[in-house]
Design a protein around this motif. Structure first.
Motif, PDB file in Angstrom:
ATOM      1  N   VAL A 101       0.522  -1.302  -0.061  1.00  0.00           N
ATOM      2  CA  VAL A 101       0.064   0.059  -0.001  1.00  0.00           C
ATOM      3  C   VAL A 101       0.601   1.009  -0.177  1.00  0.00           C
ATOM      4  O   VAL A 101       1.835   1.836   0.841  1.00  0.00           O
ATOM      5  CB  VAL A 101      -0.735  -0.188   1.270  1.00  0.00           C
ATOM      6  N   GLY A 102       0.676   1.745  -0.900  1.00  0.00           N
ATOM      7  CA  GLY A 102       1.427   3.715  -1.012  1.00  0.00           C
ATOM      8  C   GLY A 102       2.534   3.357  -1.835  1.00  0.00           C
ATOM      9  O   GLY A 102       3.109   4.066  -2.454  1.00  0.00           O
ATOM     10  N   LEU A 103       2.893   1.697  -1.868  1.00  0.00           N
ATOM     11  CA  LEU A 103       3.937   1.906  -3.243  1.00  0.00           C
ATOM     12  C   LEU A 103       3.471   0.954  -4.210  1.00  0.00           C
ATOM     13  O   LEU A 103       4.787  -0.128  -4.014  1.00  0.00           O
ATOM     14  CB  LEU A 103       5.794   1.554  -2.886  1.00  0.00           C
ATOM     15  N   ARG A 104       2.493   1.103  -4.484  1.00  0.00           N
ATOM     16  CA  ARG A 104       2.130  -0.602  -5.485  1.00  0.00           C
ATOM     17  C   ARG A 104       3.107  -0.908  -6.688  1.00  0.00           C
ATOM     18  O   ARG A 104       3.467   0.559  -7.173  1.00  0.00           O
ATOM     19  CB  ARG A 104       0.988  -0.829  -6.228  1.00  0.00           C
ATOM     20  N   GLN A 150      -2.639   3.744  -3.795  1.00  0.00           N
ATOM     21  CA  GLN A 150      -1.494   4.141  -3.610  1.00  0.00           C
ATOM     22  C   GLN A 150      -0.708   5.226  -2.531  1.00  0.00           C
ATOM     23  O   GLN A 150       0.049   5.977  -3.029  1.00  0.00           O
ATOM     24  CB  GLN A 150      -1.323   4.678  -5.114  1.00  0.00           C
ATOM     25  N   ASN A 151      -2.249   6.400  -2.980  1.00  0.00           N
ATOM     26  CA  ASN A 151      -2.257   7.433  -1.756  1.00  0.00           C
ATOM     27  C   ASN A 151      -2.222   6.873  -0.308  1.00  0.00           C
ATOM     28  O   ASN A 151      -2.759   8.260   0.196  1.00  0.00           O
ATOM     29  CB  ASN A 151      -3.505   8.182  -2.317  1.00  0.00           C
ATOM     30  N   ARG A 152      -2.225   6.314   0.178  1.00  0.00           N
ATOM     31  CA  ARG A 152      -3.038   5.517   1.690  1.00  0.00           C
ATOM     32  C   ARG A 152      -1.326   5.085   2.249  1.00  0.00           C
ATOM     33  O   ARG A 152      -0.680   4.622   1.643  1.00  0.00           O
ATOM     34  CB  ARG A 152      -4.393   4.408   1.622  1.00  0.00           C
ATOM     35  N   LYS A 154       0.150   2.048   5.050  1.00  0.00           N
ATOM     36  CA  LYS A 154      -0.195   0.690   5.088  1.00  0.00           C
ATOM     37  C   LYS A 154      -0.408   0.750   6.513  1.00  0.00           C
ATOM     38  O   LYS A 154      -2.008  -0.684   7.054  1.00  0.00           O
ATOM     39  CB  LYS A 154       1.225   0.402   5.642  1.00  0.00           C
ATOM     40  N   PRO A 181       5.607  -5.714   0.945  1.00  0.00           N
ATOM     41  CA  PRO A 181       5.739  -4.739   1.026  1.00  0.00           C
ATOM     42  C   PRO A 181       7.250  -5.265   1.194  1.00  0.00           C
ATOM     43  O   PRO A 181       8.192  -6.046   1.954  1.00  0.00           O
ATOM     44  CB  PRO A 181       6.050  -3.796   1.434  1.00  0.00           C
ATOM     45  N   GLY A 187       2.932  -3.675   6.947  1.00  0.00           N
ATOM     46  CA  GLY A 187       3.095  -3.542   5.421  1.00  0.00           C
ATOM     47  C   GLY A 187       3.279  -5.217   5.637  1.00  0.00           C
ATOM     48  O   GLY A 187       2.724  -6.071   5.313  1.00  0.00           O
TER      49      GLY A 187
END
Lengths: 330, 263
Positions: A101-104, A150-152, A154, A181, A187
């Protein structure tokens, strides 16, 4: 609506069956996930019309496998995408879950980034159904992606929510491959929460091996992880500049499920958003297909690199891994 | 409390070379006569000690300093190969959550008063460990590779660095792959990220060898990449220097042309 994806999967089964025959040289075995014998007509086989399938099946759950490593950049996402592809080609219904989450990135590696409408957090928070969030592969109808937000953060997912999500996916797919991750923070804890199996990816570098050792320690008890040794460069091993397979196994003492050679095919494939298993003649792609076959129970031998680098053995004897390198090999 | 001489080396994506970059820029700055401390912020998955070959000399770590079990001086490991280079190791058995952003900021502020440069090796990802690592830094080196996934993560990180001065280091570029169209070029990366490029480091097998031996390439005069990191180090500290002259063999010649195109 709920079974939309199932229907798509069912209609794709015959194509996949043909692919499976080329993979292992024999007809594909019935999926372990096909509905139980009480409903023989309700099979997910290509002959059975999807409408006949009961809504509340009592099915055997699919296998939830987390792909993890500790260290980043060792190839988790590439492994996930390629094993997913190879398993789908073997006739299995596969979902690959991006837990980063956030760096998919799994969507990019699979070339599906423009098809994402919803993501796993939407499902968890009840803003979307699983069907709305699942993205079907461009080529393989047996393969689907559950993208990450992408904008949230973990921290916005709890392990319990992830466990429930994976359990739901296990009812619908033969394999749930979870792309973990990097790191060992929230994560990581979320990604491993719902998995019953784990594959640790490492590269033949001391830092990657050390991190793999740490992750194996964090998993042990709950899961017995298997190991993929990624990005081996045989010429570097020969020169003694790289750890060889025995060195790594001596340190980690995990069951080896595959060795993947380093190849620029992977960079090319990643940038194109196509799996390396599709590149004809790629040794890397062939290695991923063999690993998928081993996951399905085939006893394929793992080619061994026998060169041993004496100074590595000496160095590792003194490294603080808590495990001594053994006297195996010479 | 962000000091001008505190730099975080970050990337988003793992495995792009943060730790190798930190070790080599640090060693290069020390070689230029600077007093440098490298802080491993990857609590639980430390590796900077291995890359520097200092893993056997760890007694205290960053968490010990923060929790007051030792003086900062006691935790610092002095590199015996080069004067002026110090490592503050991460704890291996603790979690990143055991340190707060303000504690980290406080500690880097104390170090900033004693050293010419404080380089913080950030963990992969954008979780607690990332927030800790950037807390006290006024400048950032965003390490990326010419690969879509690494670029995407670098872009995300750049958006999270706020007002910090962030420059991009393009690592592991393979000129022959750029030429064949299989790899993004320096110009592509610069265009996508829209930031100042701090330097370009070619993909070189000697890095793997050096890492496994715990010997930063900068400390070995025979290594090709030493000069590259020296230049990057000087640029980092504010020197405005043109891209370095490289040895004149085929691969490097192409790279030099690419670098010339950058200016």
């Amino acid at each position: 609506m709920r079974n939309e994806l199932d229907q798509q999967l069912a209609s794709a089964a015959s194509e996949a069956q043909a692919a499976a025959q080329t993979l292992d040289g024999s007809a594909v075995a019935p999926s372990r996930n096909e509905p139980d014998t009480a409903h023989p007509s309700a099979s997910v086989s290509p002959q059975a019309p999807a409408e006949e399938r009961p809504r509340h099946r009592c099915v055997e759950l699919g296998r939830a496998v987390v792909i993890t490593s500790g260290k980043g950049g060792v190839g988790k996402t590439t492994v996930t995408a390629n094993l997913g592809t190879a398993l789908a080609d073997a006739g299995k219904r596969v979902v690959v879950v991006d837990a980063d989450v956030g760096l998919r990135n799994l969507d990019v590696v699979m070339g599906l980034e423009n098809r994402i409408r919803k993501h796993s957090l939407d499902v968890i928070e009840g803003h979307a159904s699983l069907d709305e969030a699942l993205v079907r592969d461009r080529v393989r109808k047996m393969l689907a992606l559950l993208p990450a937000a992408q904008n949230r953060d973990k921290d916005e997912i709890a392990p319990e929510a992830m466990r429930a999500l994976v359990a739901e996916l296990q009812e619908r797919f033969d394999f749930v491959l979870i792309d973990c991750p990097a790191g060992i923070e929230q994560g990581f804890r979320n990604a491993v929460a719902g998995a019953q199996e784990a594959i640790i990816v490492t590269t033949p570098e001391v830092s990657a091996v050390r991190d793999a050792d740490r992750v194996a320690g964090l998993l042990s008890g709950a899961i017995a992880p298997k190991l993929i040794l990624n990005r081996i460069r045989p010429q570097l091993v020969k020169r003694g500049s790289m750890l060889n397979v025995d060195d790594v196994l001596d340190i980690l003492r995990l069951e080896l499920i595959g060795v993947v050679p380093d190849d620029k095919d992977v960079i090319v494939a990643t940038n194109r958003g196509a799996p390396v298993v599709d590149i004809a003649g790629s040794e890397t792609g062939a290695a991923f297909r063999r690993i998928a076959a081993r996951m399905l129970g085939e006893a394929l031998p793992i080619p061994a690199l026998s060169d041993r680098s004496p100074w590595f053995a000496r160095m590792f004897a003194s490294l603080p891994f808590g495990k001594r390198s053994s006297t195996r090999g010479s | 409390m962000m000091d001008a001489n505190v730099f975080v080396v970050t990337s988003g994506k793992g495995g792009v070379g943060k730790t190798t970059t930190t070790a080599n820029i640090g060693a290069a700055l020390a070689k230029l006569g600077k007093q440098v401390v490298l802080v491993d912020a990857d609590i639980g998955l430390r590796n900077l000690d291995l890359v520097l070959g200092l893993e056997k000399r760890i007694v205290y770590d960053v968490v010990d300093v923060i929790e007051g079990r030792c003086q900062p001086r006691q935790a610092l490991i002095k590199d015996k190969r080069i004067a002026g280079l110090y490592l503050l190791p991460a704890a291996q058995t603790k979690e990143k959550e055991s340190v707060s952003e303000s504690q980290m900021e406080h500690m880097t502020h104390a170090l900033a008063g004693q050293f010419d440069a404080v380089l913080i090796d950030c963990p992969a990802g954008i979780e607690h460990g990332f927030r800790n690592a950037i807390a006290g830094a006024s400048q950032a080196v965003v390490v990326t590779m010419p690969e879509v996934a690494a670029i995407r993560d670098a872009d995300r990180i750049l958006g999270m660095l706020g007002s910090r001065r962030a420059r991009v280091l393009i690592n592991r570029i393979r000129p022959e792959m750029v030429k064949s169209g299989d790899m993004l070029s320096v110009d592509d990366v610069r265009e996508i990220l829209g930031r100042e490029i701090l330097g370009i480091v070619p993909d070189d097998e000697e890095i793997i060898d050096a890492t496994n031996r715990g010997q930063p390439v900068v400390l070995d005069g025979a290594r090709r990449l030493g000069a590259v990191y020296s230049t990057i180090g000087r640029r980092l500290l504010g020197e405005d220097i043109p891209y370095v002259e490289l040895p004149n063999d085929g691969l490097w010649l192409q790279l030099r042309k690419m670098m010339a195109g950058l200016r």
